[in-house]
Design a protein around this motif. Structure first.
Motif, mmCIF file in Angstrom:
data_model
loop_
_atom_site.group_PDB
_atom_site.id
_atom_site.type_symbol
_atom_site.label_atom_id
_atom_site.label_comp_id
_atom_site.label_asym_id
_atom_site.label_seq_id
_atom_site.Cartn_x
_atom_site.Cartn_y
_atom_site.Cartn_z
ATOM 1 N N GLU A 1 -2.674 30.908 43.244
ATOM 2 C CA GLU A 1 -3.624 31.679 44.258
ATOM 3 C C GLU A 1 -2.360 32.278 45.154
ATOM 4 O OE1 GLU A 1 -5.947 30.215 47.929
ATOM 5 O OE2 GLU A 1 -5.745 28.774 46.530
ATOM 6 N N ASN A 2 -0.604 31.751 45.188
ATOM 7 C CA ASN A 2 0.619 31.919 45.789
ATOM 8 C C ASN A 2 0.485 33.465 46.003
ATOM 9 O OD1 ASN A 2 3.430 32.105 46.053
ATOM 10 N ND2 ASN A 2 2.490 31.378 47.546
ATOM 11 N N GLN A 3 0.491 33.557 43.782
ATOM 12 C CA GLN A 3 1.234 34.687 43.474
ATOM 13 C C GLN A 3 -0.099 36.091 43.531
ATOM 14 O OE1 GLN A 3 4.466 35.301 41.433
ATOM 15 N NE2 GLN A 3 4.788 33.782 42.680
ATOM 16 N N LYS A 4 -0.798 35.543 43.761
ATOM 17 C CA LYS A 4 -2.446 36.750 43.946
ATOM 18 C C LYS A 4 -2.270 37.139 45.380
ATOM 19 C CE LYS A 4 -6.784 37.083 44.706
ATOM 20 N NZ LYS A 4 -8.698 36.462 44.330
ATOM 21 N N LEU A 5 -2.292 36.136 46.583
ATOM 22 C CA LEU A 5 -1.616 36.487 47.697
ATOM 23 C C LEU A 5 -0.751 37.202 48.006
ATOM 24 C CD1 LEU A 5 -2.242 32.440 49.866
ATOM 25 C CD2 LEU A 5 -3.802 35.357 49.715
ATOM 26 N N LYS A 6 0.916 37.052 47.585
ATOM 27 C CA LYS A 6 1.339 37.815 47.643
ATOM 28 C C LYS A 6 1.511 39.209 46.938
ATOM 29 C CE LYS A 6 5.458 34.601 46.895
ATOM 30 N NZ LYS A 6 6.477 33.949 46.017
ATOM 31 N N LEU A 7 0.517 38.832 45.894
ATOM 32 C CA LEU A 7 0.029 41.205 45.207
ATOM 33 C C LEU A 7 -0.016 41.489 46.094
ATOM 34 C CD1 LEU A 7 -0.002 42.859 42.797
ATOM 35 C CD2 LEU A 7 -1.697 41.225 41.839
ATOM 36 N N GLU A 8 -1.713 40.305 46.687
ATOM 37 C CA GLU A 8 -2.290 41.755 48.143
ATOM 38 C C GLU A 8 -1.450 41.407 48.733
ATOM 39 O OE1 GLU A 8 -5.549 38.542 48.930
ATOM 40 O OE2 GLU A 8 -6.440 39.195 46.715
ATOM 41 N N ILE A 9 -0.572 41.276 49.594
ATOM 42 C CA ILE A 9 0.608 41.111 50.800
ATOM 43 C C ILE A 9 0.998 42.542 50.758
ATOM 44 C CG2 ILE A 9 2.129 40.850 51.699
ATOM 45 C CD1 ILE A 9 1.029 38.316 52.044
ATOM 46 N N ARG A 10 2.005 42.654 49.600
ATOM 47 C CA ARG A 10 2.593 44.238 48.800
ATOM 48 C C ARG A 10 1.929 45.030 49.130
ATOM 49 N NH1 ARG A 10 6.504 46.782 49.642
ATOM 50 N NH2 ARG A 10 7.653 47.865 48.091
ATOM 51 N N THR A 11 0.268 44.868 48.369
ATOM 52 C CA THR A 11 -0.333 46.004 47.755
ATOM 53 C C THR A 11 -0.574 46.632 49.427
ATOM 54 O OG1 THR A 11 -1.145 45.140 46.255
ATOM 55 C CG2 THR A 11 -2.235 46.836 46.977
ATOM 56 N N GLN A 12 -0.710 45.638 50.610
ATOM 57 C CA GLN A 12 -1.811 46.051 51.796
ATOM 58 C C GLN A 12 0.505 46.574 52.455
ATOM 59 O OE1 GLN A 12 -4.188 46.757 53.141
ATOM 60 N NE2 GLN A 12 -5.123 45.447 51.423
#
Length: 222
Positions: free
Chosen positions: A32-43
């Motif tokens: 979940e942490n990796q997913k959130l990091k990916l979403e933040i980086r995408t944004q």
């Protein structure tokens, strides 16, 4: 003894199950942490791209808002390549013969005269900048009305030639195209005087002009 063994086995089993549950929970949290990091980086990337587009749009608005001679057909183009050697003083744009670009067409941007088209391909063209050593431009001093010849130096400046010793030229005075040329139309901004090295033994003054266009910042042109 048997009861003690069974008790130990039960406690050991519970501990293993507890550890497995914690491990699975930890793995889930990591995913979940990796997913959130990916979403933040995408944004962040999308936000940066949005900012880049806004800056790009502002530059295009400035270029399209330039006061340009009406007798010419103008086409916006992007600079896609720079010559690293200043002495070459050339760039490549992403428009060519397919778009109606022809050799000797003049090139400008929101800061003034950029150069002329030197060579044309189907989908690109090479532009010789006004700072090129072979460039010669007839220019008029806005303040004095006198006409001079500008020469490229291969550096970020031009020589202002044929200015009489008695001429009242001063740093900061601006030069426009004179119109006394078959290539450059009249009244396009070129640059301003910066250096005056007056030698009374010479027939003409030794002057340097800083062009309005910045070769390092060229992105869009007309």
């Amino acid at each position: 003894l048997k009861s003690h063994y069974l008790k130990w086995l039960s406690e050991w089993t519970e501990q293993v199950q507890y550890n497995l549950t914690n491990y699975e929970t930890l793995q889930g949290l990591r995913a979940e942490n990796q997913k959130l990091k990916l979403e933040i980086r995408t944004q962040e990337i999308l936000l940066q791209r949005r900012e880049d587009i806004l800056i790009e749009n502002e530059r295009l608005k400035k270029i399209l808002g330039v006061a340009i001679p009406k007798q010419h057909r103008w086409l916006a183009a992007e600079v896609i390549s720079h010559q690293p050697d200043l002495r070459m003083a050339q760039v490549v744009i992403n428009k060519g013969s397919r778009d109606g670009i022809k050799p000797n067409a003049i090139v400008i941007n929101e800061l003034g005269l950029v150069g002329i088209v030197l060579q044309v391909g189907q989908d690109f063209a090479t532009v010789r900048l006004i700072t090129h050593p072979q460039m010669r431009i007839s220019a008029r001093n806005v303040s004095t009305g006198e006409v001079a010849l500008l020469k490229g130096t291969g550096q970020k400046e031009l020589i202002v030639d044929f200015v009489d010793q008695k001429s009242n030229v001063k740093p900061g005075q601006q030069y426009l195209t004179s119109g006394q040329s078959q290539v450059f139309p009249k009244s396009i901004y070129i640059g301003y005087l910066q250096v005056l090295e007056n030698d009374p033994h010479l027939l003409f003054q030794n002057l340097r002009l800083i062009p309005g266009m910045d070769v390092d910042q060229l992105e869009y042109v007309l």
